[in-house]
Design a protein around this motif. Structure first.
Motif, PDB file in Angstrom:
ATOM      1  N   GLY A   1      39.568  38.281  33.480  1.00 11.24           N
ATOM      2  CA  GLY A   1      39.070  36.957  33.129  1.00 11.24           C
ATOM      3  C   GLY A   1      37.597  36.798  33.449  1.00 11.24           C
ATOM      4  N   SER A   2      37.160  37.334  34.578  1.00  7.26           N
ATOM      5  CA  SER A   2      35.754  37.233  34.953  1.00  7.26           C
ATOM      6  C   SER A   2      34.869  38.008  33.984  1.00  7.26           C
ATOM      7  CB  SER A   2      35.558  37.755  36.380  1.00  7.26           C
ATOM      8  OG  SER A   2      34.208  37.716  36.755  1.00  7.26           O
ATOM      9  N   VAL A   3      35.301  39.211  33.579  1.00  8.45           N
ATOM     10  CA  VAL A   3      34.514  40.011  32.639  1.00  8.45           C
ATOM     11  C   VAL A   3      34.427  39.309  31.291  1.00  8.45           C
ATOM     12  CG1 VAL A   3      34.454  42.181  31.362  1.00  8.45           C
ATOM     13  CG2 VAL A   3      34.994  42.188  33.796  1.00  8.45           C
ATOM     14  N   MET A   4      35.531  38.744  30.825  1.00  6.62           N
ATOM     15  CA  MET A   4      35.521  38.046  29.543  1.00  6.62           C
ATOM     16  C   MET A   4      34.561  36.859  29.562  1.00  6.62           C
ATOM     17  SD  MET A   4      39.560  38.097  28.490  1.00  6.62           S
ATOM     18  CE  MET A   4      39.253  37.039  27.068  1.00  6.62           C
ATOM     19  N   GLU A   5      34.591  36.088  30.623  1.00  4.77           N
ATOM     20  CA  GLU A   5      33.715  34.922  30.708  1.00  4.77           C
ATOM     21  C   GLU A   5      32.248  35.344  30.802  1.00  4.77           C
ATOM     22  OE1 GLU A   5      32.140  31.158  30.901  1.00  4.77           O
ATOM     23  OE2 GLU A   5      34.054  31.921  30.143  1.00  4.77           O
ATOM     24  N   ARG A   6      31.968  36.432  31.491  1.00  4.81           N
ATOM     25  CA  ARG A   6      30.587  36.895  31.583  1.00  4.81           C
ATOM     26  C   ARG A   6      30.091  37.410  30.234  1.00  4.81           C
ATOM     27  NH1 ARG A   6      28.714  37.192  36.785  1.00  4.81           N
ATOM     28  NH2 ARG A   6      30.284  36.953  38.416  1.00  4.81           N
ATOM     29  N   LEU A   7      30.956  38.074  29.490  1.00  2.00           N
ATOM     30  CA  LEU A   7      30.576  38.516  28.148  1.00  2.00           C
ATOM     31  C   LEU A   7      30.307  37.316  27.241  1.00  2.00           C
ATOM     32  CD1 LEU A   7      32.742  41.593  27.071  1.00  2.00           C
ATOM     33  CD2 LEU A   7      30.254  41.392  27.067  1.00  2.00           C
ATOM     34  N   ARG A   8      31.184  36.320  27.318  1.00  2.30           N
ATOM     35  CA  ARG A   8      30.996  35.123  26.486  1.00  2.30           C
ATOM     36  C   ARG A   8      29.687  34.429  26.837  1.00  2.30           C
ATOM     37  NH1 ARG A   8      30.873  30.073  26.315  1.00  2.30           N
ATOM     38  NH2 ARG A   8      31.008  29.961  28.597  1.00  2.30           N
ATOM     39  N   THR A   9      29.399  34.314  28.112  1.00  2.23           N
ATOM     40  CA  THR A   9      28.152  33.672  28.537  1.00  2.23           C
ATOM     41  C   THR A   9      26.935  34.490  28.125  1.00  2.23           C
ATOM     42  OG1 THR A   9      29.334  32.719  30.425  1.00  2.23           O
ATOM     43  CG2 THR A   9      26.933  32.725  30.527  1.00  2.23           C
ATOM     44  N   PHE A  10      27.045  35.816  28.218  1.00  4.76           N
ATOM     45  CA  PHE A  10      25.927  36.689  27.867  1.00  4.76           C
ATOM     46  C   PHE A  10      25.500  36.490  26.418  1.00  4.76           C
ATOM     47  CE2 PHE A  10      24.198  40.685  26.263  1.00  4.76           C
ATOM     48  CZ  PHE A  10      23.250  40.996  27.222  1.00  4.76           C
TER      49      PHE A  10
ATOM     50  N   ARG B   1      34.861  25.547  27.258  1.00  6.74           N
ATOM     51  CA  ARG B   1      35.544  24.374  27.820  1.00  6.74           C
ATOM     52  C   ARG B   1      36.535  24.748  28.910  1.00  6.74           C
ATOM     53  NH1 ARG B   1      37.655  22.022  22.234  1.00  6.74           N
ATOM     54  NH2 ARG B   1      38.027  24.268  22.043  1.00  6.74           N
ATOM     55  N   HIS B   2      37.151  25.937  28.787  1.00 10.81           N
ATOM     56  CA  HIS B   2      38.144  26.378  29.768  1.00 10.81           C
ATOM     57  C   HIS B   2      37.830  27.814  30.173  1.00 10.81           C
ATOM     58  CE1 HIS B   2      40.424  22.794  28.718  1.00 10.81           C
ATOM     59  NE2 HIS B   2      40.333  23.145  27.442  1.00 10.81           N
ATOM     60  N   PRO B   3      36.787  28.037  30.965  1.00 10.85           N
ATOM     61  CA  PRO B   3      36.399  29.408  31.320  1.00 10.85           C
ATOM     62  C   PRO B   3      37.434  30.131  32.174  1.00 10.85           C
ATOM     63  CG  PRO B   3      35.121  27.806  32.577  1.00 10.85           C
ATOM     64  CD  PRO B   3      35.892  27.024  31.549  1.00 10.85           C
ATOM     65  N   GLU B   4      38.266  29.388  32.915  1.00 12.04           N
ATOM     66  CA  GLU B   4      39.252  30.015  33.788  1.00 12.04           C
ATOM     67  C   GLU B   4      40.537  30.385  33.059  1.00 12.04           C
ATOM     68  OE1 GLU B   4      39.076  30.870  36.993  1.00 12.04           O
ATOM     69  OE2 GLU B   4      36.973  30.334  37.031  1.00 12.04           O
ATOM     70  N   GLN B   5      40.634  30.023  31.806  1.00 13.60           N
ATOM     71  CA  GLN B   5      41.871  30.256  31.067  1.00 13.60           C
ATOM     72  C   GLN B   5      42.143  31.746  30.860  1.00 13.60           C
ATOM     73  OE1 GLN B   5      41.998  28.091  27.405  1.00 13.60           O
ATOM     74  NE2 GLN B   5      44.098  28.668  26.929  1.00 13.60           N
ATOM     75  N   ALA B   6      41.113  32.566  30.829  1.00 15.05           N
ATOM     76  CA  ALA B   6      41.299  33.997  30.588  1.00 15.05           C
ATOM     77  C   ALA B   6      42.041  34.687  31.720  1.00 15.05           C
ATOM     78  CB  ALA B   6      39.943  34.662  30.372  1.00 15.05           C
ATOM     79  N   VAL B   7      42.150  34.052  32.876  1.00 11.37           N
ATOM     80  CA  VAL B   7      42.874  34.653  33.989  1.00 11.37           C
ATOM     81  C   VAL B   7      44.354  34.786  33.662  1.00 11.37           C
ATOM     82  CG1 VAL B   7      43.503  34.342  36.411  1.00 11.37           C
ATOM     83  CG2 VAL B   7      41.197  33.792  35.645  1.00 11.37           C
TER      84      VAL B   7
END
Length: 536
Positions: free
Chosen positions: A175-184, A210-216
């Motif tokens: 989840g953290s990697v996905m959110e960092r890629l999306r932000t990048f 809107r829901h960055p923690e959802q990927a967890v």
């Protein structure tokens, strides 16, 4: 830079112009003082002006110099390149390109306005410098933007490599990697469809702004949706942009690019499949890259955006991120599995310890109370028996306290096995009346954990002799040979009858947990021998 231009003005008076010498010198001196102030304030980390506006102020200074020079061939044109360098290598390609366009327009307009009256300006000659400024400025802006992009990519890879904390678990890491890629990429949504490595069932993860923690949290996905999302050839990376999104100059046509990540070629684009995929994603622009694990494709990752900000080089970079992440995830899974196995081993060990150190003494206490009740029914004085039972109970309570203390302690000792076995053998002899002999060299040294396991096996063996045989003598042998610890528990055959052979479960389980084995056999004289062999 300001001092350099001031020196050039003095050493190249002709190029600097002679029409407005005094204003030019004044502007150069003011520019030098201004630059010195900026430098001093930066040294003390107290910026005088916002960093985003500094290069625009420099553009203003060079505009004034060009204006007072009254020369379309003014050398101050090259000062704009300083502004382009600052904007490009600090803020990126777009910022540098803005400075390029504005600088070229300013040079043209100011040059036309300030040209001496009656001067014939040749269009061909006049256009050379702004064209040169635009072309070279674009190249500078492009490479400045590329440097910033590479630095950001290196920073992201560095962060990805530091995410291998087993405490966070696999779900949190993904989840953290996905959110960092999306932000990048400033994308709207990041999707991951990946097969579970244990069950082979596909799971869907989603991260959006809107829901960055959802990927967890992984979600179950239907077979139909899996077939739609994974319809592309496994090795294809795709960049898609609809004609209705992106910059205005890109809205005239649809763009679709396919890259075979194995062959590193650009094959024909499966447009029908890509169009269906865009519909399924409900996106005007997306990039998708296959996910590989040990040379096998296990899913895909998608980034969708309304800004059409994806380039062909992004396919290779996202693949590199995935190649960095998959070993991290594998290591976390391995650590989790080892932790679970260790926890299971500890649970089994504690269960065996409770059976041998807690339950067995209570069984002995129960047997003693039963014997006292029988004597009371026969009218026999049991005072001595009660005193003996109280003494045994006190000793068992002390043993239980030592057992609890050993669970809390982390200290390692290497010489506590034989003394503990001899003390227990003496106590067992006194309580049960069964003679126990301990035969072992004095130089046996094993660590505290192994000693505790061996002690429990010996205690369980003596308890089995008391409960299941009529033996009056037991011999315990402990030896270390050829990197192997051998324990033999031999009980004599008192009544001469054939004894029932069975494998004590607790002893067998302990030996197997230590990588060894336990077996039981009957000697020719009828004695029963339990042998435990543990590799060191």
């Amino acid at each position: 830079m300001a001092l350099s231009i001031l020196c050039i003005y003095y050493f190249d008076g002709v190029s600097a112009g002679q029409h407005a010498a005094t204003p030019t010198v004044a502007i150069l001196i003011c520019y030098s003082i201004f630059s010195a102030l900026l430098y001093v304030f930066e040294l003390y980390q107290r910026p005088l002006i916002p960093a985003l506006t500094a290069h625009w102020i420099d553009v203003g200074w060079y505009t004034l110099l060009i204006a007072v020079s009254n020369d379309v061939n003014s050398i101050y044109l090259y000062g704009f390149f300083f502004c382009i360098l600052i904007a490009s290598f600090r803020w990126g390609f777009k910022s540098g390109l803005r400075v390029v366009v504005v600088s070229a327009l300013i040079f043209i307009i100011v040059g036309l306005i300030t040209a001496p009256v009656g001067t014939q300006i040749g269009l061909n000659h006049f256009s050379i410098r702004p064209v040169f400024l635009t072309a070279l400025g674009y190249m500078v802006a492009y490479w400045g933007g590329q440097e910033i992009t590479l630095k950001r990519r290196l920073a992201l890879l560095r962060v990805v490599n530091t995410l291998s904390n087993p405490r966070f678990g696999v779900d949190r890491t993904i989840g953290s990697v996905m959110e960092r890629l999306r932000t990048f990429y400033e994308a709207d949504v990041c999707l991951m469809v990946m097969a579970d490595l244990q069950t082979a069932d596909y799971q869907l993860r989603r991260a959006d702004h809107r829901h960055p923690e959802q990927a967890v949290h992984a979600e179950a996905i239907s077979a139909e949706m899996v077939s739609r999302l994974l319809a592309l050839p496994a090795a294809y990376g795709i960049i898609y942009r609809n004609g209705n999104c992106g910059q205005w100059w890109r809205r005239w046509s649809q763009h679709c690019l396919a890259i075979d990540v194995e062959q590193n070629v650009r094959p024909a684009v499966p447009r029908n499949t890509v169009g269906e995929l865009a519909t399924a994603l409900d996106s005007q622009s997306f990039i998708t890259v296959p996910m590989r694990y040990r040379n096998e494709y296990v899913g895909r990752i998608f980034l969708t955006s309304s800004r059409a900000a994806f380039q062909s080089s992004d396919v290779g970079f996202i693949l590199q991120v995935i190649d960095q992440v998959m070993p991290v995830i594998d290591n976390i899974r391995l650590v989790d599995r080892l932790a679970l196995d260790a926890a299971e081993y500890e649970r089994q060990k504690i269960a065996r310890d409770i059976h041998d150190s807690v339950i067995q003494p209570y069984i002995g206490l129960q047997i003693g109370l039963t014997a006292i009740r029988q004597k009371l029914n026969l009218g026999i004085d049991v005072t001595h028996n009660v005193e003996s039972l109280l003494q045994i109970t006190g000793e068992e309570v002390a043993d239980l306290r030592r057992f609890v203390t050993s669970l809390k302690s982390n200290r390692e000792q290497a010489d506590n096995l034989l003394p503990a076995v001899r003390r227990f053998a003496a106590k067992f002899d006194k309580v049960s009346g069964i003679k126990v002999e301990v035969d072992a060299p004095t130089d046996i040294r094993v660590n505290d954990r192994l000693a505790a396991e061996v002690f429990q096996m010996i205690a369980e063996g003596l308890s089995n002799v008391r409960r299941h045989t009529e033996s009056r003598r037991v011999a315990i042998g402990i030896a270390c040979r050829d990197n192997q610890l051998t324990v033999r528990i031999t009980n004599d055959n008192t009544n001469g009858s054939a004894a029932d052979i069975f494998a004590p479960r607790s002893i067998t389980e302990r030996a197997a947990a230590l990588g060894g084995r336990a077996h039981v056999k009957t000697e020719r004289d009828g004695d029963t021998v339990i042998t435990v062999e543990i590799p060191l």
